[in-house]
Design a protein around this motif. Sequence first.
Motif, PDB file in Angstrom:
ATOM      1  N   GLY A 151       0.844  -1.303   0.124  1.00  0.00           N
ATOM      2  CA  GLY A 151       0.075   0.051  -0.157  1.00  0.00           C
ATOM      3  C   GLY A 151       0.982   1.306   0.036  1.00  0.00           C
ATOM      4  N   LEU A 152       0.731   2.185   0.948  1.00  0.00           N
ATOM      5  CA  LEU A 152       1.226   3.470   1.020  1.00  0.00           C
ATOM      6  C   LEU A 152       2.781   3.106   1.630  1.00  0.00           C
ATOM      7  CD1 LEU A 152      -1.068   5.804   2.675  1.00  0.00           C
ATOM      8  CD2 LEU A 152      -0.530   5.690   0.192  1.00  0.00           C
ATOM      9  N   PHE A 153       3.121   1.775   1.862  1.00  0.00           N
ATOM     10  CA  PHE A 153       4.654   1.492   2.216  1.00  0.00           C
ATOM     11  C   PHE A 153       5.114   0.637   1.240  1.00  0.00           C
ATOM     12  CE2 PHE A 153       2.577   2.090   6.624  1.00  0.00           C
ATOM     13  CZ  PHE A 153       3.173   3.181   6.687  1.00  0.00           C
ATOM     14  N   ARG A 154       4.928   0.634  -0.145  1.00  0.00           N
ATOM     15  CA  ARG A 154       5.266  -0.026  -0.936  1.00  0.00           C
ATOM     16  C   ARG A 154       6.914   0.261  -1.094  1.00  0.00           C
ATOM     17  NH1 ARG A 154       1.150   0.707  -5.995  1.00  0.00           N
ATOM     18  NH2 ARG A 154      -0.349  -0.822  -5.155  1.00  0.00           N
ATOM     19  N   PHE A 155       7.765  -0.513  -1.331  1.00  0.00           N
ATOM     20  CA  PHE A 155       9.198  -0.472  -1.427  1.00  0.00           C
ATOM     21  C   PHE A 155       9.888  -0.062   0.016  1.00  0.00           C
ATOM     22  CE2 PHE A 155       7.907   0.388  -5.748  1.00  0.00           C
ATOM     23  CZ  PHE A 155       8.676  -0.520  -6.491  1.00  0.00           C
ATOM     24  N   ALA A 156       8.985  -0.103   1.010  1.00  0.00           N
ATOM     25  CA  ALA A 156       9.624   0.291   2.396  1.00  0.00           C
ATOM     26  C   ALA A 156      10.737  -0.397   2.805  1.00  0.00           C
ATOM     27  CB  ALA A 156       8.482   0.234   3.344  1.00  0.00           C
ATOM     28  N   ARG A 157      11.640   0.332   3.549  1.00  0.00           N
ATOM     29  CA  ARG A 157      12.836  -0.291   4.122  1.00  0.00           C
ATOM     30  C   ARG A 157      12.894   0.589   5.467  1.00  0.00           C
ATOM     31  NH1 ARG A 157      17.228   2.261   1.797  1.00  0.00           N
ATOM     32  NH2 ARG A 157      16.136   3.780   0.095  1.00  0.00           N
ATOM     33  N   GLY A 158      13.366   0.068   6.461  1.00  0.00           N
ATOM     34  CA  GLY A 158      13.845   0.820   7.501  1.00  0.00           C
ATOM     35  C   GLY A 158      14.137  -0.079   8.662  1.00  0.00           C
ATOM     36  N   TYR A 159      13.824   0.602   9.830  1.00  0.00           N
ATOM     37  CA  TYR A 159      13.925  -0.341  11.255  1.00  0.00           C
ATOM     38  C   TYR A 159      13.043  -0.019  12.351  1.00  0.00           C
ATOM     39  CZ  TYR A 159      16.429   3.997  12.886  1.00  0.00           C
ATOM     40  OH  TYR A 159      16.694   5.241  13.519  1.00  0.00           O
ATOM     41  N   VAL A 160      13.002  -0.782  13.513  1.00  0.00           N
ATOM     42  CA  VAL A 160      12.135  -0.608  14.575  1.00  0.00           C
ATOM     43  C   VAL A 160      13.014  -0.496  15.756  1.00  0.00           C
ATOM     44  CG1 VAL A 160       9.864  -1.219  13.597  1.00  0.00           C
ATOM     45  CG2 VAL A 160      11.408  -2.738  14.970  1.00  0.00           C
ATOM     46  N   HIS A 161      12.775   0.464  16.640  1.00  0.00           N
ATOM     47  CA  HIS A 161      13.112   0.231  17.990  1.00  0.00           C
ATOM     48  C   HIS A 161      12.027  -0.326  18.848  1.00  0.00           C
ATOM     49  CE1 HIS A 161      17.129   2.979  17.514  1.00  0.00           C
ATOM     50  NE2 HIS A 161      17.264   1.730  17.085  1.00  0.00           N
ATOM     51  N   ALA A 162      12.333  -1.522  19.511  1.00  0.00           N
ATOM     52  CA  ALA A 162      11.394  -2.060  20.580  1.00  0.00           C
ATOM     53  C   ALA A 162      11.972  -1.743  22.025  1.00  0.00           C
ATOM     54  CB  ALA A 162      11.048  -3.552  20.051  1.00  0.00           C
ATOM     55  N   SER A 163      11.111  -1.328  22.948  1.00  0.00           N
ATOM     56  CA  SER A 163      11.350  -1.220  24.351  1.00  0.00           C
ATOM     57  C   SER A 163      10.287  -1.593  25.119  1.00  0.00           C
ATOM     58  CB  SER A 163      11.951   0.164  24.747  1.00  0.00           C
ATOM     59  OG  SER A 163      10.970   1.151  24.287  1.00  0.00           O
ATOM     60  N   THR A 164      10.428  -2.885  26.196  1.00  0.00           N
ATOM     61  CA  THR A 164       9.301  -3.079  26.927  1.00  0.00           C
ATOM     62  C   THR A 164       8.776  -2.018  27.791  1.00  0.00           C
ATOM     63  OG1 THR A 164      10.390  -5.381  26.942  1.00  0.00           O
ATOM     64  CG2 THR A 164       8.641  -4.850  28.545  1.00  0.00           C
ATOM     65  N   TYR A 165       7.549  -1.812  27.737  1.00  0.00           N
ATOM     66  CA  TYR A 165       6.706  -0.900  28.485  1.00  0.00           C
ATOM     67  C   TYR A 165       6.359  -1.482  29.878  1.00  0.00           C
ATOM     68  CZ  TYR A 165       3.192   2.523  30.182  1.00  0.00           C
ATOM     69  OH  TYR A 165       2.475   3.277  30.837  1.00  0.00           O
ATOM     70  N   SER A 166       5.735  -2.602  29.960  1.00  0.00           N
ATOM     71  CA  SER A 166       5.293  -3.392  30.962  1.00  0.00           C
ATOM     72  C   SER A 166       5.287  -4.967  30.553  1.00  0.00           C
ATOM     73  CB  SER A 166       3.904  -2.882  31.458  1.00  0.00           C
ATOM     74  OG  SER A 166       2.920  -3.246  30.517  1.00  0.00           O
ATOM     75  N   LEU A 167       5.820  -5.887  31.626  1.00  0.00           N
ATOM     76  CA  LEU A 167       5.636  -7.183  31.553  1.00  0.00           C
ATOM     77  C   LEU A 167       5.131  -7.890  32.656  1.00  0.00           C
ATOM     78  CD1 LEU A 167       6.809  -9.888  30.151  1.00  0.00           C
ATOM     79  CD2 LEU A 167       9.013  -9.661  31.204  1.00  0.00           C
ATOM     80  N   ASN A 168       4.070  -8.704  32.826  1.00  0.00           N
ATOM     81  CA  ASN A 168       3.672  -9.470  33.676  1.00  0.00           C
ATOM     82  C   ASN A 168       4.522 -10.714  33.906  1.00  0.00           C
ATOM     83  OD1 ASN A 168       2.067 -11.147  35.463  1.00  0.00           O
ATOM     84  ND2 ASN A 168       0.483  -9.858  35.287  1.00  0.00           N
ATOM     85  N   MET A 169       5.299 -11.045  34.999  1.00  0.00           N
ATOM     86  CA  MET A 169       6.338 -12.035  35.041  1.00  0.00           C
ATOM     87  C   MET A 169       5.187 -13.392  35.131  1.00  0.00           C
ATOM     88  SD  MET A 169       9.260 -11.195  34.322  1.00  0.00           S
ATOM     89  CE  MET A 169      10.328 -12.421  34.788  1.00  0.00           C
TER      90      MET A 169
END
Length: 185
Positions: A151-169
């Motif tokens: 769609g609007l992201f045809r030919f997309a490339r890039g990266y994500v940064h993921a960081s944990t906001y909350s985790l229930n052990m």
Amino acid sequence: MAHFLLPFTLSLLATLSLTYPATAKPASTSPFKLGAEKLSHFQFYWHDIQSGSNPTSISILKSPPNTPAATGFGTVNMIDDPLTEKPENSSQMLGRAQGFYGLASQEEMGLIMVMNFVFMTGRYNGSTLTVLGRNPVARKVREMPVIGGTGLFRFARGYVHASTYSLNMQTRDAVVKYNAYVLHY
Ligand SMILES: *[C@@H]1O[C@H](CO)[C@@H](O)[C@H](O)[C@H]1NC(C)=O
Ligand SMILES: *[C@@H]1O[C@H](CO)[C@@H](O)[C@H](O)[C@H]1NC(C)=O
């Protein structure tokens, strides 16, 4: 049409240093006429819910009993996780992350993530981004590649940064903040 597209566009503009002009036209339908390449930045929250009667993340493969247990090596989950604007699960849903992740490291909690972000609101409704990468979940910030889009992201490339906001052990339910930086047309 313009008025229902507005909330999502605005919410993205509010959180981010978007390079996307508010008046930008949708991408050309012809793959032979590409507009100018732009860098977009999106922020949203990914909800991986394994507990309760309506889990969005289910274990589909368990590692064999004799596997060294510490890192869960071999376990695979299929996900259909909500993506929301804010960390609260009641905040506006922007789309879903559909795919799977597996525990792929024998040394640490290291996931391989294979997922499509399917956007469901605003101008990006129906467009997708594909992430495939390594996610060592105990680290503060994990970087994974965006390897394509539709769609609007045809030919997309890039990266994500993921960081944990909350985790229930106990339940392993997790909310993770994603920042996506994507080059597209
Ligand atoms: C939303 O989060 C609250 C508090 O963590 C929880 O009690 C509730 O079950 C969640 N709702 C959904 C639909 O996941
Ligand atoms: C997104 O697109 C689908 C399919 O075209 C449509 O049914 C739905 O109403 C749209 N959602 C929004 C929030 O615009």
